[in-house]
Scaffold this motif. Structure first.
Motif, PDB file in Angstrom:
ATOM      1  N   ASN A 180       0.851  -1.192   0.000  1.00  0.00           N
ATOM      2  CA  ASN A 180       0.000   0.000   0.000  1.00  0.00           C
ATOM      3  C   ASN A 180       0.887   1.242   0.000  1.00  0.00           C
ATOM      4  OD1 ASN A 180      -2.923   1.051   0.388  1.00  0.00           O
ATOM      5  ND2 ASN A 180      -1.704   2.242   1.840  1.00  0.00           N
ATOM      6  N   TYR A 181       0.527   2.204  -0.849  1.00  0.00           N
ATOM      7  CA  TYR A 181       1.301   3.447  -0.913  1.00  0.00           C
ATOM      8  C   TYR A 181       0.346   4.622  -0.734  1.00  0.00           C
ATOM      9  CZ  TYR A 181       4.458   7.101  -2.562  1.00  0.00           C
ATOM     10  OH  TYR A 181       5.241   8.225  -2.657  1.00  0.00           O
ATOM     11  N   SER A 182       0.664   5.489   0.239  1.00  0.00           N
ATOM     12  CA  SER A 182      -0.195   6.644   0.527  1.00  0.00           C
ATOM     13  C   SER A 182       0.529   7.971   0.329  1.00  0.00           C
ATOM     14  CB  SER A 182      -0.717   6.550   1.969  1.00  0.00           C
ATOM     15  OG  SER A 182      -1.576   5.445   2.105  1.00  0.00           O
ATOM     16  N   GLY A 183       1.695   7.925  -0.274  1.00  0.00           N
ATOM     17  CA  GLY A 183       2.425   9.157  -0.558  1.00  0.00           C
ATOM     18  C   GLY A 183       3.742   9.248   0.194  1.00  0.00           C
ATOM     19  N   SER A 184       4.617  10.122  -0.298  1.00  0.00           N
ATOM     20  CA  SER A 184       5.954  10.244   0.284  1.00  0.00           C
ATOM     21  C   SER A 184       5.944  10.807   1.698  1.00  0.00           C
ATOM     22  CB  SER A 184       6.832  11.126  -0.622  1.00  0.00           C
ATOM     23  OG  SER A 184       6.231  12.409  -0.773  1.00  0.00           O
ATOM     24  N   GLN A 185       4.864  11.487   2.074  1.00  0.00           N
ATOM     25  CA  GLN A 185       4.795  12.082   3.409  1.00  0.00           C
ATOM     26  C   GLN A 185       4.154  11.130   4.430  1.00  0.00           C
ATOM     27  OE1 GLN A 185       6.315  15.038   3.915  1.00  0.00           O
ATOM     28  NE2 GLN A 185       6.856  14.765   1.746  1.00  0.00           N
ATOM     29  N   ALA A 186       3.620  10.006   3.955  1.00  0.00           N
ATOM     30  CA  ALA A 186       2.949   9.074   4.861  1.00  0.00           C
ATOM     31  C   ALA A 186       3.969   8.249   5.638  1.00  0.00           C
ATOM     32  CB  ALA A 186       2.031   8.154   4.070  1.00  0.00           C
ATOM     33  N   LYS A 187       3.569   7.801   6.829  1.00  0.00           N
ATOM     34  CA  LYS A 187       4.429   6.940   7.644  1.00  0.00           C
ATOM     35  C   LYS A 187       4.521   5.556   7.016  1.00  0.00           C
ATOM     36  CE  LYS A 187       3.368   9.194  12.050  1.00  0.00           C
ATOM     37  NZ  LYS A 187       2.371  10.175  11.561  1.00  0.00           N
ATOM     38  N   ASN A 188       5.592   4.825   7.359  1.00  0.00           N
ATOM     39  CA  ASN A 188       5.808   3.472   6.854  1.00  0.00           C
ATOM     40  C   ASN A 188       5.490   2.439   7.943  1.00  0.00           C
ATOM     41  OD1 ASN A 188       6.817   4.477   4.380  1.00  0.00           O
ATOM     42  ND2 ASN A 188       8.846   4.744   5.305  1.00  0.00           N
ATOM     43  N   LEU A 189       4.840   1.364   7.558  1.00  0.00           N
ATOM     44  CA  LEU A 189       4.574   0.230   8.442  1.00  0.00           C
ATOM     45  C   LEU A 189       5.203  -1.005   7.812  1.00  0.00           C
ATOM     46  CD1 LEU A 189       3.160  -1.307  10.776  1.00  0.00           C
ATOM     47  CD2 LEU A 189       1.125  -1.431   9.305  1.00  0.00           C
ATOM     48  N   PHE A 190       6.057  -1.700   8.564  1.00  0.00           N
ATOM     49  CA  PHE A 190       6.729  -2.903   8.074  1.00  0.00           C
ATOM     50  C   PHE A 190       6.132  -4.132   8.782  1.00  0.00           C
ATOM     51  CE2 PHE A 190       9.620   0.652   7.607  1.00  0.00           C
ATOM     52  CZ  PHE A 190      10.063   0.515   6.291  1.00  0.00           C
ATOM     53  N   LEU A 191       5.600  -5.047   7.996  1.00  0.00           N
ATOM     54  CA  LEU A 191       4.964  -6.248   8.551  1.00  0.00           C
ATOM     55  C   LEU A 191       5.784  -7.486   8.199  1.00  0.00           C
ATOM     56  CD1 LEU A 191       1.223  -5.463   7.661  1.00  0.00           C
ATOM     57  CD2 LEU A 191       2.358  -5.213   9.887  1.00  0.00           C
ATOM     58  N   ILE A 202      14.738   1.419   2.752  1.00  0.00           N
ATOM     59  CA  ILE A 202      13.493   2.152   2.465  1.00  0.00           C
ATOM     60  C   ILE A 202      13.352   3.359   3.378  1.00  0.00           C
ATOM     61  CG2 ILE A 202      10.962   1.948   2.470  1.00  0.00           C
ATOM     62  CD1 ILE A 202      11.381  -1.069   1.854  1.00  0.00           C
ATOM     63  N   GLN A 203      13.706   3.163   4.647  1.00  0.00           N
ATOM     64  CA  GLN A 203      13.598   4.242   5.646  1.00  0.00           C
ATOM     65  C   GLN A 203      14.927   4.310   6.391  1.00  0.00           C
ATOM     66  OE1 GLN A 203      10.046   4.131   8.101  1.00  0.00           O
ATOM     67  NE2 GLN A 203      11.046   5.277   9.752  1.00  0.00           N
ATOM     68  N   VAL A 204      15.647   5.394   6.175  1.00  0.00           N
ATOM     69  CA  VAL A 204      17.020   5.490   6.690  1.00  0.00           C
ATOM     70  C   VAL A 204      17.059   5.567   8.219  1.00  0.00           C
ATOM     71  CG1 VAL A 204      19.138   6.834   6.625  1.00  0.00           C
ATOM     72  CG2 VAL A 204      17.759   6.584   4.543  1.00  0.00           C
ATOM     73  N   LYS A 205      16.139   6.281   8.819  1.00  0.00           N
ATOM     74  CA  LYS A 205      16.159   6.416  10.280  1.00  0.00           C
ATOM     75  C   LYS A 205      14.739   6.396  10.839  1.00  0.00           C
ATOM     76  CE  LYS A 205      16.162  11.497  10.243  1.00  0.00           C
ATOM     77  NZ  LYS A 205      16.833  12.722  10.736  1.00  0.00           N
ATOM     78  N   GLY A 206      14.661   6.237  12.197  1.00  0.00           N
ATOM     79  CA  GLY A 206      13.380   6.146  12.876  1.00  0.00           C
ATOM     80  C   GLY A 206      12.644   7.483  12.903  1.00  0.00           C
ATOM     81  N   PRO A 207      11.453   7.461  13.481  1.00  0.00           N
ATOM     82  CA  PRO A 207      10.869   6.314  14.184  1.00  0.00           C
ATOM     83  C   PRO A 207      10.327   5.248  13.226  1.00  0.00           C
ATOM     84  CG  PRO A 207       9.403   8.207  14.282  1.00  0.00           C
ATOM     85  CD  PRO A 207      10.662   8.692  13.630  1.00  0.00           C
ATOM     86  N   TYR A 208      10.543   3.979  13.632  1.00  0.00           N
ATOM     87  CA  TYR A 208      10.092   2.828  12.850  1.00  0.00           C
ATOM     88  C   TYR A 208       8.834   2.224  13.476  1.00  0.00           C
ATOM     89  CZ  TYR A 208      14.715   2.883  10.630  1.00  0.00           C
ATOM     90  OH  TYR A 208      15.843   3.227   9.928  1.00  0.00           O
ATOM     91  N   ILE A 209       7.927   1.812  12.626  1.00  0.00           N
ATOM     92  CA  ILE A 209       6.724   1.115  13.096  1.00  0.00           C
ATOM     93  C   ILE A 209       6.765  -0.303  12.508  1.00  0.00           C
ATOM     94  CG2 ILE A 209       4.218   1.177  13.250  1.00  0.00           C
ATOM     95  CD1 ILE A 209       4.511   4.178  12.377  1.00  0.00           C
ATOM     96  N   ILE A 210       6.754  -1.287  13.399  1.00  0.00           N
ATOM     97  CA  ILE A 210       6.957  -2.681  12.996  1.00  0.00           C
ATOM     98  C   ILE A 210       5.748  -3.503  13.425  1.00  0.00           C
ATOM     99  CG2 ILE A 210       8.604  -4.601  13.007  1.00  0.00           C
ATOM    100  CD1 ILE A 210       9.893  -1.994  12.210  1.00  0.00           C
ATOM    101  N   GLY A 211       5.477  -4.574  12.693  1.00  0.00           N
ATOM    102  CA  GLY A 211       4.426  -5.501  13.074  1.00  0.00           C
ATOM    103  C   GLY A 211       4.648  -6.868  12.457  1.00  0.00           C
ATOM    104  N   GLY A 212       3.793  -7.809  12.816  1.00  0.00           N
ATOM    105  CA  GLY A 212       3.915  -9.154  12.250  1.00  0.00           C
ATOM    106  C   GLY A 212       2.797 -10.056  12.709  1.00  0.00           C
ATOM    107  N   TYR A 213       2.613 -11.131  11.973  1.00  0.00           N
ATOM    108  CA  TYR A 213       1.589 -12.120  12.284  1.00  0.00           C
ATOM    109  C   TYR A 213       2.262 -13.370  12.840  1.00  0.00           C
ATOM    110  CZ  TYR A 213      -2.038 -15.684  11.235  1.00  0.00           C
ATOM    111  OH  TYR A 213      -2.941 -16.718  11.302  1.00  0.00           O
ATOM    112  N   SER A 214       1.797 -13.799  14.034  1.00  0.00           N
ATOM    113  CA  SER A 214       2.291 -15.027  14.654  1.00  0.00           C
ATOM    114  C   SER A 214       3.810 -14.951  14.844  1.00  0.00           C
ATOM    115  CB  SER A 214       1.884 -16.222  13.787  1.00  0.00           C
ATOM    116  OG  SER A 214       2.208 -17.437  14.407  1.00  0.00           O
TER     117      SER A 214
END
Length: 925
Positions: free
Chosen positions: A650-661, A715-727
């Motif tokens: 999903n891409y919401s623009g260059s100003q949007a935050k990144n979520l890594f799953l 993709i993202q050189v520095k934080g803040p990073y938002i991370i997630g995952g399934y199981s």
């Protein structure tokens, strides 16, 4: 010798799909050996050879079958050799022709068949995505000619002897001899006998090599001076045999009568193993004449083996001359001139021709003959070939036909046929029941049309016979219409106007007889009516064909050259249509809009990678979800040979935050694509990280986290990073946060989808046997098949090998047949290694907040036992964070919260709300 009646027939022959068209073609003097068209020549694997002979002799529906009618799954139908499928169809039709319904007949029916080697196995199955190096039992029994007869017995519920006979070209005639012996010995009451031969690739011509029996000209001219060999043809023929005494008692219509059979082998008194022997042929013919008890001069016509070879033809004429010792001239011919040499089915075709000659009282003219072979003295042998006109026979006189078939290896057969008997009853000037039924509306409509056309050609037919044949000789099916008529004209009118009697009048029974006597008096029909030849049940057939996969190893114009973009995209679309089971894919169709999931993706890419000689990973389909994008991606990969396991979903623009799953233990990230698809508005750039297929297994969670941080940082050189995952992915996400925090990077939140705390997993080694026992259940739950999962819970797989487990899942249609076993094994190994890594994960607390989407239903106890896991609660995650813990209950269990559509929608709603909060917050702390 006991006499036997031929009471039913069916066949597929070059240029004709039934026996009526076949015999009509013979009367017209038609040669069905045809030149290949330009398309067939271009597609032939032989076309580049200087000795290529571009001819074919085949029939239309070899690749087709009504899978539903014969209770075959589409996957089963594709794998089974078309020879077995066509033989099955013809056996069914022959029994219908004989008014011998297995559903109603108490008789033991035997099957005696012959089949050529499975070229479909060699040229299609072994070169398709169905083939693996490991033994596959379904492929074996579907393509081994041993099973041609027994498959018929199983599908049609026939309980007499069932066996395949092999003696080369004479196989189907030996099958007839075996059938008659079985009838004589009381092993069966009725017998099917015949043979089939279909060569793949079809319509491809052949390579002529000097010294072989094949023709260099593509023409077969038996006994002609220009003859130089044979042409192979495709076809099938089946007859139904019954003792003559029983056939007359039961009032069966009879095509012809088998009076005498001679069978032997040449032994070694000949030039070579493949050579013919005058002594062997003569002996078999004499034996048949002796057993028939006729005077050899009573013979009206001889259907010869007649292969059109310079050596074989003169030997056969000498053998016939010496065996028959004719005092007057007798006509001979060879059907091979019309349709080619049908290999193991050649004998039955000659016998069907001979039977139809006696049935119709006319001998067709011969084709392909002009001048006699200079080594043959026809005048001395009292034999002649009529190539000018059809020769009628007096219908008031009994006639006899001899049929020869000689096999490479020396097995010779000759059969004497006698004129049959056509049954006809007198109508009693009463109304007759005419019941017609099929398995569906379309087939029934066609069936009725066939009857309309038939009755228009046979206006003098007895309705009593029609009624008896349909009520007592044909099977009953679900969709039915009953007509009542006292004359053919009345019946025709009612059929054409669809004027039938409601089935409610007679009930819905499909028992031994359609209607009990309390509804209608069938006494006269049953007692004095005869069984006659009527139109056969139509099939609703579809094409089932495994196509050999193309690669750069197969042809110079391989798809991996990418020179023809239009051809490439058409091929890509074809693959998508086949795997997704649709016909609506176009170049910009989205895989996920077509309800593609991770398992379908595996199937699709297995085939794509073979065709395009590529190595596309399932993760890369997410970024390239259309045929056009995927093809463009493959072309690019072939140019720079780079692969990436990080997909932007999903891409919401260059100003949007990144979520890594992060992926679950199986390595796939399709679950995240499905999750995002169920959300209205994400407002974030979402990246899914899958397990790299080229990566070695057995990596610890710490090492995986370190690897994924390197990819995330691109993709993202520095934080803040938002991370997630399934199981499993959630546990890796926590370790990623842990390592990033050590590097002084900010990680405000970690999102866990039903991830379990570290103490839920055992540090003890878990045996592969346990994982294998758990695999069917886990696979089925991930596929969303909850009903099947409930059944698997009760099953014990501890004594099954992994290959046996895969085979079971495929047989039960819980796993696609097209998935290669080694691919499944790779997925299994990734799952096992990642699950094992959970027992050794770091446990120090992180600073980030944890949001846990927790399933409301626990996993099956069996999973905990086999993996030595402990039951834990979601709030235990508080020990692993110095921040806040938020638990959001979600319907379903660990698997069904993602695989069940309703549960997934609920999860997506919860996730949506959290993403909305996340998108609106600033973490520039």
């Amino acid at each position: 010798m006991t006499k036997y009646a031929i009471i039913g027939m069916s066949g597929r022959f070059p240029g004709s799909n039934n026996i009526d068209d076949f015999f009509n073609n013979l009367l017209l003097g038609k040669c069905s050996i045809e030149k290949l068209n330009d398309t067939q020549i271009s597609e032939s694997p032989f076309s580049g050879n200087k000795k290529f002979v571009p001819v074919t002799a085949s029939f239309d529906d070899a690749d087709y079958i009504d899978a539903s009618f014969f209770k075959m799954s589409p996957s089963e139908a594709k794998v089974i050799d078309p020879q077995q499928r066509v033989f099955l169809k013809c056996c069914y039709e022959a029994l219908e022709d004989a008014a011998c319904s297995p559903q109603k007949s108490p008789n033991r029916i035997g099957v005696f068949g012959s089949s050529a080697i499975s070229s479909y196995l060699l040229n299609n199955v072994m070169k398709s995505n169905k083939w693996t190096d490991m033994f596959n039992y379904s492929n074996f029994i579907g393509n081994q000619n041993d099973f041609a007869a027994t498959r018929v017995s199983y599908k049609l519920n026939l309980t007499g002897p069932s066996l395949t006979v092999q003696s080369g070209c004479s196989s189907s005639m030996v099958a007839i001899s075996a059938a008659c012996s079985s009838l004589k010995n009381g092993h069966c009451d009725i017998a099917l006998a015949g043979g089939v031969s279909i060569t793949y690739p079809r319509n491809s011509g052949y390579i002529y090599n000097e010294g072989t029996p094949f023709s260099s000209t593509g023409k077969i001219r038996p006994f002609d001076d220009t003859a130089n060999g044979m042409v192979k043809g495709d076809g099938c023929g089946v007859i139904v045999i019954k003792s003559l005494e029983d056939a007359l008692r039961d009032k069966n219509s009879i095509y012809s009568i088998i009076d005498g059979i001679g069978v032997n082998n040449d032994g070694n008194r000949k030039v070579g193993y493949a050579a013919p022997s005058i002594n062997g042929e003569r002996s078999a013919i004499r034996e048949a004449i002796k057993n028939s008890k006729i005077d050899s001069n009573q013979i009206d016509y001889i259907e010869t083996h007649g292969t059109g070879t310079p050596l074989g033809d003169p030997i056969e004429i000498r053998a016939l001359s010496q065996a028959y010792n004719l005092k007057s001239s007798c006509q001979i011919g060879s059907v091979k001139a019309n349709i080619g040499h049908l290999d193991s089915a050649s004998g039955i075709v000659g016998l069907i021709k001979g039977s139809l000659i006696l049935h119709h009282n006319i001998i067709p003219k011969s084709v392909g003959f002009k001048t006699a072979n200079s080594n043959i003295n026809f005048e001395k042998a009292n034999l002649f070939i009529n190539n000018e006109v059809n020769n009628p026979l007096d219908p008031k006189t009994t006639h006899y036909v001899g049929v020869s078939s000689f096999g490479i290896g020396g097995t010779n057969v000759h059969i004497i046929l006698e004129s049959g008997k056509k049954m006809h009853s007198l109508d009693d000037y009463q109304e007759y029941l005419i019941p017609l039924s099929s398995k569906n509306e379309v087939a029934l409509k066609e069936y009725i049309n066939r009857f309309i056309n038939f009755l228009k050609r046979h206006e003098q037919i007895s309705l009593k016979d029609v009624s008896k044949t349909l009520i007592y000789g044909r099977s009953d099916y679900e969709i039915k219409k009953v007509f009542i008529a006292e004359s053919v004209n009345t019946l025709l009118e009612k059929l054409e106007n669809d004027n039938f009697v409601s089935s409610e009048v007679f009930g819905s029974s499909t028992s031994q007889e359609w209607f009990a006597d309390k509804y209608y008096d069938l006494t006269s029909v049953k007692r004095s009516g005869a069984f006659i030849f009527l139109p056969k049940q139509p099939f609703n057939e579809d094409k089932y064909l495994l196509q050999p996969l193309k690669s750069d190893h197969n042809k110079e114009n391989s798809l991996t050259n990418y020179d023809d973009k239009e051809a490439d995209i058409k091929q890509m679309i074809t693959l998508w249509n086949e795997v997704l089971g649709t016909k609506n894919v176009h170049d910009n169709s989205d895989f996920f809009d077509l309800d593609g999931d991770s398992l379908i993706a595996i199937d699709l890419l297995e085939r794509v990678n073979k065709v395009y000689s590529s190595n596309v990973e399932t993760s890369e389909l997410i970024n390239n979800p259309t045929p056009s994008k995927l093809l463009h991606f493959i072309i690019g990969k072939h140019k720079n040979n780079q692969f990436d396991n990080v997909q932007e979903i999903n891409y919401s623009g260059s100003q949007a935050k990144n979520l890594f799953l992060i992926h679950p233990a199986g390595g796939s990230t399709y679950c995240f694509h499905a999750l995002i698809k169920n959300m209205q508005h994400v407002g974030l750039n979402v990246y899914a990280i899958s397990y790299p297929e080229s990566l070695k297994t057995n990596l610890s969670i710490s090492k995986l986290a370190s690897l994924y941080i390197k990819q995330i940082s691109k993709i993202q050189v520095k934080g803040p990073y938002i991370i997630g995952g399934y199981s499993f992915g959630g546990n890796v996400a926590v370790e990623i946060a842990r390592q990033l925090e050590k590097e002084k990077q900010k990680v405000p939140k970690v999102y866990l989808i039903d991830s379990l705390v570290p103490e839920a997993y055992s540090s003890k080694t878990i045996s592969i046997k346990n994982y294998q026992s758990l695999f069917p259940l886990a696979w089925t739950l991930m596929s969303g098949n909850n009903e099947a999962a409930k059944k698997l819970l009760k099953m014990n797989f501890s004594n099954h090998s992994f290959n046996e487990i895969i085979s079971l899942l495929k047989r039960k249609n819980l796993m696609s047949d097209s998935l290669e076993d080694n691919k499944i094994r790779k997925l299994f190994d990734i799952w096992v290694d990642n699950h094992s890594a959970l027992g050794q994960q770091p446990t120090s607390a992180i600073k980030a907040d944890i949001i846990l989407f927790s399933s409301t239903i626990g996993m099956p106890i069996k999973i905990y036992k086999l993996t030595k896991m402990s039951r834990t609660k979601g709030d235990a995650w508080q020990r692993y964070t110095q921040g806040n813990l938020k638990i959001l209950p979600c319907p379903g269990n660990h698997f069904t919260m993602m695989s069940d559509g309703k549960n997934l929608k609920a999860l997506a709603n919860q996730f949506q709300q959290e993403m909305n909060v996340l998108a609106g917050n600033s973490y520039d702390l």
